[in-house]
Design a protein around this motif. Structure first.
Motif, PDB file in Angstrom:
ATOM      1  N   UNK A   1       4.849   5.567  -5.976  1.00 55.68           N
ATOM      2  CA  UNK A   1       4.647   5.764  -7.421  1.00 55.68           C
ATOM      3  C   UNK A   1       4.349   4.432  -8.103  1.00 55.68           C
ATOM      4  N   UNK A   2       5.089   3.401  -7.697  1.00 56.68           N
ATOM      5  CA  UNK A   2       4.918   2.071  -8.284  1.00 56.68           C
ATOM      6  C   UNK A   2       3.543   1.497  -7.972  1.00 56.68           C
ATOM      7  N   UNK A   3       3.102   1.639  -6.724  1.00 56.78           N
ATOM      8  CA  UNK A   3       1.802   1.076  -6.350  1.00 56.78           C
ATOM      9  C   UNK A   3       0.664   1.826  -7.040  1.00 56.78           C
ATOM     10  N   UNK A   4       0.816   3.146  -7.196  1.00 53.37           N
ATOM     11  CA  UNK A   4      -0.217   3.922  -7.900  1.00 53.37           C
ATOM     12  C   UNK A   4      -0.291   3.508  -9.369  1.00 53.37           C
ATOM     13  N   UNK A   5       0.884   3.164  -9.942  1.00 57.16           N
ATOM     14  CA  UNK A   5       0.921   2.675 -11.328  1.00 57.16           C
ATOM     15  C   UNK A   5       0.184   1.364 -11.497  1.00 57.16           C
ATOM     16  N   UNK A   6       0.077   0.613 -10.388  1.00 57.27           N
ATOM     17  CA  UNK A   6      -0.645  -0.667 -10.421  1.00 57.27           C
ATOM     18  C   UNK A   6      -2.098  -0.512  -9.962  1.00 57.27           C
ATOM     19  N   UNK A   7      -2.556   0.732  -9.907  1.00 56.60           N
ATOM     20  CA  UNK A   7      -3.947   1.040  -9.505  1.00 56.60           C
ATOM     21  C   UNK A   7      -4.232   0.593  -8.077  1.00 56.60           C
ATOM     22  N   UNK A   8      -3.200   0.610  -7.232  1.00 52.17           N
ATOM     23  CA  UNK A   8      -3.375   0.306  -5.811  1.00 52.17           C
ATOM     24  C   UNK A   8      -3.415   1.634  -5.068  1.00 52.17           C
ATOM     25  N   UNK A   9      -4.522   1.892  -4.399  1.00 57.22           N
ATOM     26  CA  UNK A   9      -4.702   3.203  -3.772  1.00 57.22           C
ATOM     27  C   UNK A   9      -4.065   3.259  -2.381  1.00 57.22           C
ATOM     28  N   UNK A  10      -3.143   4.213  -2.168  1.00 64.63           N
ATOM     29  CA  UNK A  10      -2.527   4.350  -0.842  1.00 64.63           C
ATOM     30  C   UNK A  10      -3.573   4.674   0.219  1.00 64.63           C
ATOM     31  N   UNK A  11      -3.356   4.178   1.447  1.00 61.75           N
ATOM     32  CA  UNK A  11      -4.268   4.469   2.550  1.00 61.75           C
ATOM     33  C   UNK A  11      -3.485   5.073   3.708  1.00 61.75           C
ATOM     34  N   UNK A  12      -4.110   5.165   4.862  1.00 61.54           N
ATOM     35  CA  UNK A  12      -3.429   5.832   5.986  1.00 61.54           C
ATOM     36  C   UNK A  12      -2.211   5.053   6.452  1.00 61.54           C
TER      37      UNK A  12
END
Length: 709
Positions: A590-601
């Motif tokens: 949730x935190x990384x998505x809030x920083x516009x960092x897109x999760x990967x595999x």
């Protein structure tokens, strides 16, 4: 009234009012007949008042309206007041006082005192005074202060420098523009880092005096300082070319501007400049189009590049060897080696013959595609046409041979090349050295290092980095540090990569504390950690099970607003998932998505693995669906989830991790899986497995057999 009584009396009045910073004029007026310059200076330098700059400022302003004229016109009181103001960061007040004093200082008494002070003046005072003289419209007096700072080796503020440069070039005399050039040179030597605005100011001055060659030379120097031309830069030059004495720019000038814009990735603006050429009846030539095509391939992709090639053909501008080479280069970079080969065929059919650049590019492309046979055919064809392959060609083939672990063939290649007159460089030896380290032939790598030095090839920081990386890969971290010390003794300056390699080496060996000690030591020597450094340290802590310390480091980075990336989060997510702390993993996503960092595999796979292991199949499937939506490969909790081209390293690392955690059954399972897939493990991994099994009194025959092989 004695002097001590005057000072004590005024100080007492000021201390009573220091909370709100005001002064009681009526009480102070009784002391006016007794005021002298030494007394005023004593009051302004009073220790108990220096921590209250607002009170001192109010007293100084009171003096300007009530004190006798000799006191008001003396610069000494002002120079006594300024240090405490600047110390408490009241820069605007200090500058305002200076500007006000300078405007009425007809005899330049303040300027003389600044140049020859009774005691050393602090750098902020000189810097602020310089800016004040510029503000007061006296750039030459400001220049004299800059010269004083230069003699004292004091680095002025960039804003101050830009202000001085602006005032000098705007004075519109050729002498002032010459002074501005000198200021720029001296400021850089003092450690000032110019920005785009600095260059735009200088370019304006050169254009005003019609020194367009000098202006364009400044444009070309900008990348040296990490800054690039902007619209102001180009508009300044174009405006000067078009409007001064009716002089018009030529094709060469426009081509220079187009190249500058393309280098910066401003393709749309470069095309607008090309359109402006057409309006002025200046026809874009093959150089214009080659520059635009190369920039378009780089920044916009092949579609736009080929569109410009078609436009070029329709406008009757013929492609030359450079145009074809640009296409070949970008097709090879995109891995389209067959299309690149077809381009070379069409090139020959059109009557243009490949040059050394064409062949080198194709050879490099074939090598990267793993088509070594085709690369050798191309080298043969190149030789038949009288084009001798250069060291770039040699290094391309050498790199491929080392990647395929054909080390004997690689060494034979350089032996033959040396006999035929090729001048081998440090890239040649660096490639061979790393190839041998990766093949676990460290002794041979070190012999090659000595051979390179015996040939008179002086290693640079990059080559030292190769050797240090190889030693760390071989777990010879102490020898790696010795090479770092050798590098320093030779007067070379290690870069971020050097330090990161050694920090990674310590972490790889599980010596995280030493990694931090080395990190702190190098920071003390001006090493600036980057995101790679932070991720290496974070990963090292996680690998050794120091999860709380890892979070402490992570939280300190976040609180300091230091940049973090997907790798940072993936490292922590993987670590908490191994501990079964799934809620923390969800919070991190949730935190990384809030920083516009897109999760990967690499974000999702550990979570899917942990959820599956916990029997939360439905949630695991939801995360797998998310992964599918990203268009990336789904690899479930199979332990080979991160396997890629460097499978041996990944397997070695994962087995070592499991051994460290005491999970020997899982380590053995992964070992068997690596056997089935033909993945070669690092010998140190086998040693760690053997150590683990000895602790558990299990059979070690299979592992020992592999170690002996």
């Amino acid at each position: 009234m004695r002097e001590e009584e005057v000072v004590e009396g005024i100080t007492k009045i000021l201390e009573e009012k220091k909370e709100n910073g005001g002064v009681e004029s009526e009480k102070l007026e009784g002391f006016i007949p007794h005021l002298t310059l030494p007394l005023v200076n004593s009051i302004l330098s009073c220790k108990t008042l220096r921590s209250h700059p607002t009170t001192l400022l109010s007293f100084f302003n009171w003096l300007q309206t009530h004190a006798p004229p000799p006191l008001r016109s003396s610069p000494h009181a002002l120079l006594t007041l300024l240090p405490p103001l600047l110390f408490h960061r009241k820069f605007s007040h200090a500058k305002s006082l200076l500007v006000s004093f300078i405007s009425s200082d007809r005899t330049h008494a303040l300027h003389a005192l600044l140049l020859r002070p009774r005691r050393p003046l602090p750098k902020p005072l000189l810097d602020t005074a310089l800016a004040a003289y510029v503000h007061a419209g006296q750039p030459l007096l400001a220049f004299h202060l800059f010269q004083k700072m230069k003699r004292l080796r004091l680095t002025p503020n960039l804003l101050t420098c830009n202000t001085l440069l602006y005032s000098l070039v705007r004075s519109l005399s050729s002498h002032s523009t010459l002074l501005a050039s000198g200021v720029f040179h001296d400021a850089v030597a003092l450690g000032v880092k110019p920005n785009t605005n600095t260059f735009n100011i200088l370019i304006y001055g050169q254009c005003h005096h019609k020194k367009f060659d000098h202006a364009l030379a400044l444009v070309h120097r900008m990348p040296e300082f990490g800054c690039f031309p902007d619209n102001v830069t180009y508009n300044t030059i174009l405006d000067a070319l078009c409007k001064k004495d009716g002089m018009l720019p030529d094709v060469w000038t426009y081509n220079t501007l187009v190249r500058g814009l393309c280098d910066e990735g401003k393709i749309d603006e470069a095309i607008r400049v090309r359109d402006e050429m057409v309006v002025l009846k200046l026809m874009p030539d093959v150089v214009t189009y080659n520059t635009l095509i190369d920039g378009s391939f780089k920044w916009c992709g092949s579609v736009e590049g080929f569109r410009l090639i078609e436009e070029m053909r329709l406008r009757g501008v013929e492609m030359n060897v450079v145009t074809h080479n640009i296409v070949v280069k970008w097709l090879c970079k995109e891995g389209k080696i067959d299309e690149a080969s077809e381009t070379v065929v069409r090139m020959v059919e059109s009557g243009i013959y490949p040059d050394r650049f064409t062949y080198n590019t194709m050879i490099n492309g074939y090598c990267k595609a793993g088509k070594l046979g085709e690369a050798f055919k191309m080298m043969d064809e190149m030789a038949k046409k009288g084009l001798k392959p250069d060291v770039f060609t040699l290094n391309s083939v050498l790199h491929t041979l080392c990647m395929e672990k054909k080390l004997e063939e690689a060494y034979e290649l350089i032996v033959q090349a040396g006999k035929r007159g090729y001048i081998l460089d440090e890239v040649t030896y660096g490639t061979l050295i790393m190839g041998h380290f990766k093949a676990e032939q460290g002794d041979k790598a070190l012999k090659l290092w000595e051979e390179m030095k015996g040939r008179g090839i002086i290693p640079s920081v990059v080559t030292y980095n190769t050797l240090i990386r190889g030693l760390c890969l071989s777990r010879k971290i102490d020898e790696a540090v010795d090479k770092l010390n050798e590098l320093l003794e030779k007067g070379l300056v290690p870069d971020e990569a050097t330090c990161n390699i050694i920090i990674h080496g310590y972490c790889w060996e599980g010596m995280v504390e030493k990694a931090f000690q080395f990190h702190n030591k190098m920071v003390g020597k001006s090493f600036k950690p980057d995101i790679f450094t932070r991720n290496i340290l974070l990963r090292g802590l996680c690998r050794e099970g120091m999860l709380e310390k890892a979070f402490k480091l992570f939280n300190s980075l976040v609180s300091k607003e230091v940049s973090v990336d997907v790798v940072t989060y993936n490292t922590l997510i993987s670590a908490v998932c191994k501990e079964g702390r799934l809620e923390e993993a969800f919070d991190l996503i949730t935190e990384m998505e809030g920083k516009k960092l897109e999760p990967d595999r690499y974000t999702y796979n550990p979570i899917v693995d942990a959820l599956s292991h916990a029997g939360r199949t439905e949630e695991a499937e939801k995360f797998m669906s998310k992964l599918l939506q990203t268009g990336q490969d789904v690899k479930t909790h199979d332990t080979s989830q991160e396997l890629d081209a460097s499978g041996d390293i990944i397997y070695s690392e994962k087995i070592s991790d499991l051994c460290t955690q005491g999970k020997y059954k899982e380590a053995m399972k992964l070992f068997q899986e690596s056997e089935q897939k033909g993945v070669g493990l690092n010998k140190f991994t086998y040693i760690k497995l053997m150590d683990g099994f000895l602790k558990r009194r299990k059979s070690i025959s299979k592992v020992a057999t592999k170690l002996k092989q």
